[in-house]
Design a protein around this motif. Structure first.
Motif, PDB file in Angstrom:
ATOM      1  N   ARG A   1       1.991  -1.752  -8.764  1.00  0.00           N
ATOM      2  CA  ARG A   1       1.827  -3.128  -8.175  1.00  0.00           C
ATOM      3  C   ARG A   1       1.349  -4.224  -9.339  1.00  0.00           C
ATOM      4  O   ARG A   1       1.640  -5.320  -9.497  1.00  0.00           O
ATOM      5  CB  ARG A   1       0.935  -2.979  -7.010  1.00  0.00           C
ATOM      6  CG  ARG A   1       1.659  -2.347  -5.721  1.00  0.00           C
ATOM      7  CD  ARG A   1       0.883  -2.783  -4.548  1.00  0.00           C
ATOM      8  NE  ARG A   1      -0.437  -2.282  -4.535  1.00  0.00           N
ATOM      9  CZ  ARG A   1      -1.023  -0.982  -4.435  1.00  0.00           C
ATOM     10  NH1 ARG A   1      -0.146   0.092  -3.923  1.00  0.00           N
ATOM     11  NH2 ARG A   1      -2.063  -0.781  -4.483  1.00  0.00           N
TER      12      ARG A   1
ATOM     13  N   GLN B   1      10.058   2.288  -1.648  1.00  0.00           N
ATOM     14  CA  GLN B   1       8.971   3.032  -1.108  1.00  0.00           C
ATOM     15  C   GLN B   1       8.687   2.832   0.378  1.00  0.00           C
ATOM     16  O   GLN B   1       8.668   1.678   0.622  1.00  0.00           O
ATOM     17  CB  GLN B   1       7.806   2.945  -2.099  1.00  0.00           C
ATOM     18  CG  GLN B   1       8.069   3.136  -3.445  1.00  0.00           C
ATOM     19  CD  GLN B   1       8.530   4.316  -3.812  1.00  0.00           C
ATOM     20  OE1 GLN B   1       7.780   5.228  -3.467  1.00  0.00           O
ATOM     21  NE2 GLN B   1       9.607   4.404  -4.581  1.00  0.00           N
TER      22      GLN B   1
ATOM     23  N   ASP C   1       5.735   2.685   1.792  1.00  0.00           N
ATOM     24  CA  ASP C   1       4.491   1.775   1.788  1.00  0.00           C
ATOM     25  C   ASP C   1       4.068   1.612   0.309  1.00  0.00           C
ATOM     26  O   ASP C   1       3.720   2.307  -0.367  1.00  0.00           O
ATOM     27  CB  ASP C   1       3.352   2.797   2.510  1.00  0.00           C
ATOM     28  CG  ASP C   1       2.128   1.920   2.754  1.00  0.00           C
ATOM     29  OD1 ASP C   1       1.986   0.576   2.452  1.00  0.00           O
ATOM     30  OD2 ASP C   1       1.095   2.746   2.917  1.00  0.00           O
ATOM     31  N   ILE C   2       4.228   0.073   0.236  1.00  0.00           N
ATOM     32  CA  ILE C   2       4.182  -0.406  -1.286  1.00  0.00           C
ATOM     33  C   ILE C   2       2.636  -0.515  -1.476  1.00  0.00           C
ATOM     34  O   ILE C   2       2.449  -0.474  -2.697  1.00  0.00           O
ATOM     35  CB  ILE C   2       4.757  -1.702  -1.338  1.00  0.00           C
ATOM     36  CG1 ILE C   2       4.426  -2.858  -0.496  1.00  0.00           C
ATOM     37  CG2 ILE C   2       6.351  -1.571  -1.150  1.00  0.00           C
ATOM     38  CD1 ILE C   2       4.684  -4.083  -0.878  1.00  0.00           C
ATOM     39  N   ASN C   3       1.899  -0.452  -0.398  1.00  0.00           N
ATOM     40  CA  ASN C   3       0.352  -0.528  -0.786  1.00  0.00           C
ATOM     41  C   ASN C   3      -0.480   0.967  -0.811  1.00  0.00           C
ATOM     42  O   ASN C   3      -1.595   0.935  -0.728  1.00  0.00           O
ATOM     43  CB  ASN C   3      -0.346  -1.442   0.810  1.00  0.00           C
ATOM     44  CG  ASN C   3       0.038  -2.663   0.910  1.00  0.00           C
ATOM     45  OD1 ASN C   3       0.289  -3.242  -0.188  1.00  0.00           O
ATOM     46  ND2 ASN C   3       0.611  -2.917   2.001  1.00  0.00           N
ATOM     47  N   GLY C   4       0.290   1.974  -0.918  1.00  0.00           N
ATOM     48  CA  GLY C   4      -0.244   3.300  -1.219  1.00  0.00           C
ATOM     49  C   GLY C   4      -1.066   3.370  -2.655  1.00  0.00           C
ATOM     50  O   GLY C   4      -0.743   2.596  -3.519  1.00  0.00           O
ATOM     51  N   ASN C   5      -2.079   4.026  -2.743  1.00  0.00           N
ATOM     52  CA  ASN C   5      -2.954   4.162  -3.953  1.00  0.00           C
ATOM     53  C   ASN C   5      -2.057   4.664  -5.245  1.00  0.00           C
ATOM     54  O   ASN C   5      -2.234   4.340  -6.243  1.00  0.00           O
ATOM     55  CB  ASN C   5      -3.867   5.138  -3.624  1.00  0.00           C
ATOM     56  CG  ASN C   5      -5.039   4.551  -2.637  1.00  0.00           C
ATOM     57  OD1 ASN C   5      -5.285   3.285  -2.481  1.00  0.00           O
ATOM     58  ND2 ASN C   5      -5.772   5.392  -1.967  1.00  0.00           N
ATOM     59  N   LEU C   6      -1.168   5.548  -4.925  1.00  0.00           N
ATOM     60  CA  LEU C   6      -0.237   6.004  -6.104  1.00  0.00           C
ATOM     61  C   LEU C   6       0.564   4.917  -6.600  1.00  0.00           C
ATOM     62  O   LEU C   6       0.854   5.189  -7.811  1.00  0.00           O
ATOM     63  CB  LEU C   6       0.664   7.140  -5.345  1.00  0.00           C
ATOM     64  CG  LEU C   6      -0.173   8.339  -5.036  1.00  0.00           C
ATOM     65  CD1 LEU C   6       1.027   9.514  -4.558  1.00  0.00           C
ATOM     66  CD2 LEU C   6      -0.755   9.041  -6.029  1.00  0.00           C
ATOM     67  N   LEU C   7       0.815   3.677  -6.065  1.00  0.00           N
ATOM     68  CA  LEU C   7       1.791   2.687  -6.391  1.00  0.00           C
ATOM     69  C   LEU C   7       0.902   1.491  -7.196  1.00  0.00           C
ATOM     70  O   LEU C   7       1.332   0.341  -7.394  1.00  0.00           O
ATOM     71  CB  LEU C   7       2.479   2.318  -5.154  1.00  0.00           C
ATOM     72  CG  LEU C   7       3.379   3.219  -4.793  1.00  0.00           C
ATOM     73  CD1 LEU C   7       4.364   2.633  -3.674  1.00  0.00           C
ATOM     74  CD2 LEU C   7       4.628   3.723  -5.860  1.00  0.00           C
ATOM     75  N   LYS C   8      -0.376   1.784  -7.350  1.00  0.00           N
ATOM     76  CA  LYS C   8      -1.351   0.436  -7.778  1.00  0.00           C
ATOM     77  C   LYS C   8      -1.016   0.234  -8.892  1.00  0.00           C
ATOM     78  O   LYS C   8      -0.909  -1.018  -9.250  1.00  0.00           O
ATOM     79  CB  LYS C   8      -2.712   1.317  -7.688  1.00  0.00           C
ATOM     80  CG  LYS C   8      -3.836   0.292  -8.008  1.00  0.00           C
ATOM     81  CD  LYS C   8      -5.305   0.645  -8.235  1.00  0.00           C
ATOM     82  CE  LYS C   8      -6.324  -0.450  -8.616  1.00  0.00           C
ATOM     83  NZ  LYS C   8      -7.551   0.060  -8.600  1.00  0.00           N
TER      84      LYS C   8
END
Length: 392
Positions: free
Chosen positions: A283, A271, A273-280
């Motif tokens: 993570r 991805q 940006d692994i810090n995106g909200n969609l990936l919460k």
């Protein structure tokens, strides 16, 4: 615990997914690993030590299956010892470990410790998986009457040779051109992950197939020996089947979280940006499985001793006494080898009262004894009443 992410941590320019899990509560994670590995090591030693009331430990040569099970336990215990050492250093010397993240640092000892401890743990757990594969192969060959004590030399060559070869090759690809300046990108990390998980995947795929064929062959042996298939023979076949099932269950329980974690982390790496909200949620799942790995991976050693021998009790007897083995005079040396006493087992006494020297029957008894050792001790009635263990 054993994860290729820990070798990746030795690179100062590590990827974002690896940084995510290693930066998440590092002291808590190291404490979990230290506690789990310590408990596994102590309980494994307790399981393997001789117990009071079980009689003196028999010390003839062991058949290959007994040796393989002991080597699997030894690899797990040494791997747990490596986890204890690494976690203790990480907890006790945080400044020493922080120097690993310094790019172009002059102190080589933090990096040497990181690489050395990670390779030690990875190599031993990898060797344990190869030994498990050899155990499945040996079980099948024993039933097919194609293996013996001499094959343990071939198993040693295959296990240690492949474990060292794959470990060195994967680490060399990961740390190219140097540990302080590792290449970025998945194309250099993927070979390391492949060589790390090849033995695990082999055990998960090949061992159930080999165990299944072994159980089928055992059933044929039990039916063909007396021409009948009694309740005792059926119970003996079930004991062997349950033993194989418990071995595979331990592997699945202890290492399924690793596979799930790697899939999640590789997805995050792809991805932008692994810090995106969609990936919460992804993570969170990766972090949860990371902690679970720290608990379950080191516990494999103790769980394997339960699968191999059952619970052997708390009363340890450290007095080793040598006694005469009553069946040492048997004509075949392999029959004597089957008397090897392991924790939690009661050695089967073969009485050759009928004195019928049939080689096929002897091989059948030897094969069944090797496969069922360690488990039938919990059911002495079966071993005494079954015609498989009666006089020939």
């Amino acid at each position: 615990m054993a994860s290729p992410r820990l070798e990746t941590f030795c690179c100062p320019n590590r990827d974002a997914a690896t940084q995510l899990v290693l930066a998440f509560q590092p002291r808590v994670f190291c404490g979990v690993c230290l506690g789990s590995a310590s408990a596994s090591l102590l309980l494994s030693l307790l399981q393997l030590l001789p117990k009071k009331g079980q009689g003196p430990r028999k010390m003839p040569k062991a058949p290959s299956s007994s040796t393989i099970l002991l080597l699997v336990s030894a690899c797990d215990m040494l791997g747990a010892l490596g986890i204890i050492f690494r976690s203790t250093v990480w907890l006790g010397f945080p400044n020493f470990i922080a120097n690993i993240s310094v790019v172009n640092g002059t102190d080589v000892w933090p990096t040497a410790f990181c690489v050395g401890s990670s390779m030690w743990i990875q190599l031993l757990y990898s060797a344990g998986f190869w030994w498990l594969f050899c155990y499945a192969v040996d079980s099948y060959l024993v039933v097919r009457r194609s293996a013996g004590l001499s094959t343990i030399v071939l198993y040693h060559m295959m296990t240690w040779g492949l474990a060292i070869l794959l470990c060195v090759e994967g680490v060399a690809m990961l740390y190219y051109p140097s540990v302080s300046n590792c290449e970025d990108g998945l194309e250099h990390a993927i070979p390391h992950y492949v060589t790390t998980y090849v033995p695990l995947v082999l055990v998960l795929i090949a061992n159930p197939l080999l165990f299944g064929r072994t159980v089928t062959a055992v059933a044929s042996l039990l039916k063909g020996r007396q021409g009948i298939y009694t309740e005792n023979e059926r119970r003996l076949g079930t004991e062997i089947k349950v033993r194989f099932f418990k071995i595979m269950l331990v592997v699945v329980i202890c290492w399924s979280s690793n596979i799930i974690n790697e899939v999640l982390l590789f997805y995050l790496e792809m991805q932008p940006d692994i810090n995106g909200n969609l990936l919460k949620n992804v993570r969170n799942a990766a972090l949860i499985t990371w902690i679970i790995m720290g608990v379950l991976n080191p516990m494999q050693g103790f769980l394997f001793t339960l699968a191999f021998y059952g619970w052997t009790g708390w009363k340890v007897d450290l007095q080793w006494r040598k006694s005469e083995i009553p069946w040492e005079s048997l004509s075949t040396s392999t029959a004597a080898e089957n008397a090897y006493g392991l924790p939690g087992e009661n050695s089967v006494n073969f009485h050759n009262s009928k004195k019928t020297p049939v080689a096929t029957n002897q091989q059948t008894e030897e094969a069944l004894s090797m496969l069922s050792e360690g488990n039938l001790g919990s059911d002495e009635r079966l071993s005494r009443n079954s015609p498989v263990y009666q006089g020939w």
